[in-house]
Design an enzyme around this catalytic site. Sequence first.
Site, short mmCIF file in Angstrom:
data_model
loop_
_atom_site.label_atom_id
_atom_site.label_comp_id
_atom_site.label_asym_id
_atom_site.label_seq_id
_atom_site.Cartn_x
_atom_site.Cartn_y
_atom_site.Cartn_z
N LYS A 212 -37.59 -10.54 52.76
CA LYS A 212 -38.58 -11.50 53.24
C LYS A 212 -38.24 -11.86 54.68
O LYS A 212 -37.35 -12.70 54.93
CB LYS A 212 -38.61 -12.76 52.38
N GLY A 265 -30.52 -18.78 57.72
CA GLY A 265 -31.61 -19.73 57.93
C GLY A 265 -31.09 -21.15 57.85
O GLY A 265 -29.91 -21.42 58.11
N SER A 266 -31.96 -22.07 57.45
CA SER A 266 -31.61 -23.48 57.47
C SER A 266 -30.69 -23.84 56.32
O SER A 266 -30.72 -23.24 55.24
CB SER A 266 -32.87 -24.34 57.41
N THR A 267 -29.89 -24.87 56.55
CA THR A 267 -28.96 -25.35 55.52
C THR A 267 -29.72 -25.86 54.31
O THR A 267 -29.34 -25.57 53.16
CB THR A 267 -28.08 -26.45 56.11
N GLU A 293 -25.50 -17.61 55.89
CA GLU A 293 -25.09 -18.20 57.17
C GLU A 293 -26.20 -19.15 57.57
O GLU A 293 -27.36 -18.75 57.70
CB GLU A 293 -24.87 -17.11 58.22
N CYS A 327 -27.75 -19.90 66.17
CA CYS A 327 -26.92 -20.69 65.26
C CYS A 327 -25.62 -21.11 65.94
O CYS A 327 -25.02 -22.11 65.58
CB CYS A 327 -26.60 -19.88 64.00
N GLU A 425 -28.17 -30.95 63.68
CA GLU A 425 -28.59 -29.70 64.29
C GLU A 425 -29.99 -29.86 64.86
O GLU A 425 -30.90 -30.35 64.19
CB GLU A 425 -28.58 -28.57 63.27
#
Length: 543
Positions: A212, A265-267, A293, A327, A425
């Site tokens: 994806k 991607g995002s946390t 990550e 990142c 972030e």
Amino acid sequence: MPNGFTNIPLPPNEPIYGYAPGSPERAKLDEAVKELSKGGYDVPLIIGGKEIRTGDTGEIRCPHNHDLQLGVYHKGTEEHVQAAADSCRAAAKAWADTPWEERASVFLKAAELLATKYRYVVNAATMLGQSKNAFQAEIDSACELIDFWRFNSYYTTFIYNDQPSSPTGLMNRVEYRPLEGFVFAVTPFNFTSIAGNLPTAPALMGGTAIWKPASSSMFSAYFLMQILREAGLPDGVINMVPGRGANIGTPAMNHPELAGIHFTGSTNTFQTMWRTVGENITKYKSYPRIVGETGGKDYIFVHPSADMDAVLIAAVRGAFEYQGQKCSAASRMYVPKSLWPALKERMIEEIKTIKVGNPAEYSTFMGAVIDKAAFDSITSYIDFAKEADDAEIVAGGTYDGSKGWFVDPTVIETSNPFFKTMSEEIFGPVLTVHPYDDDKIDETIDALDKASPYALTGAIFARDRLVINYLKDALTNTAGNFYINDKPTGAVVGQQPFGGGRASGTNDKAGSYMNLLRWVSVRTIKENFVPPTGDYRYPYMKD
């Protein structure tokens, strides 16, 4: 089947093209940008080698020019995820049974195609679709992805060669089997190289993947699939299924054959995925491998002994290259109060020279941020700082979303080491500086450690070797990639394996054999040439 040990030598890193005025590579890149800018691209799902167009489309537009539509991409549904899982299952055995060197040859050929035939096309697609300048596209969508495919192929050789000892009379060996099921690869917008690596790493080890891509990077993703298909990747090994997160992610993670997740991607998204896997754990055929990550709140710590010329360049490049959308981008900086006034003055003057605009123009240092959601989020932090009593904007702080999503390079100064922009972030071109008392290094290190939950990258600047060693040890757990007298960005495959801990991810080090080991399940085989016979009793049992 021919017998022989195939040797894939340690490759060199792909040379970075300079795109100097009058160079042939510059002319070829300009031609590719011009050609792709004509638009009209219709990007399908690719499942089992078939192109599927659902009619539910999203637009592909340039972040730096809203008026330029490059094409559309088709969105998948739960039905397409199921079809992709079926396709993975159909392709799995033949691909797993393919000799490892034959699998590696696919990705080595893909690397050659990207280095030659497709280099300018993929770079141009990354420039137009993700608003990277020529240099940022070159080091990402060309060099890093070429390195991923070449180095990963090399790393398989010593993974497979890692075998146990065999005493006389026995043969011990291990087999590195692919995972039983598919890997769900979810890739971000900011690095085309990551988009190319996350589904192909498990495929190289004999597995299959549902990929994806981020909706905002579908232009470059389309060309990556073309490269893989041209390189000879069999149908169904990697299936590209773009679409809304809930429509693709939920059915993929509910599927009993989910064997792993390879995510950048995002946390918040990663934690949600991990939670979903936990809730579904009894559904799965095996325990899924989860590799991710995520975010970062990456820092530069400046000691009073630091070389300020080096600090200045590291701060500007580390914070503002690719609009801070890395990142690893420098987002917070700790500077001694004795050095900050002079450094601030120089930084303000340097930032005034940064050109923000069309990345296809070679004088441009910064393009646009990726989309309106990012623009709104980043500018909300800038507006917050403008109103705060314990912070002030000393450079930039301006933005304009009328033609493109442009945010100017911004520096915030704060007396509060736990200020919002020192802790959260932002993922944009915003650097927050905390000037600290020269004699309060330990207290500042403690604040640095506690201000953010992330631990991806960090950098220290100092001349004194004892200080360098002290800071390196004191900051051990604050960064998975730690830099001494260098900016905290720009990890190179084969040189600095990349990944962080704490809230920044599982630290499985992309660009190394450590990542590839997550995509295999080891079977140990012991063969006894002289099995015991006669009596079950051991010698100690005799009178």
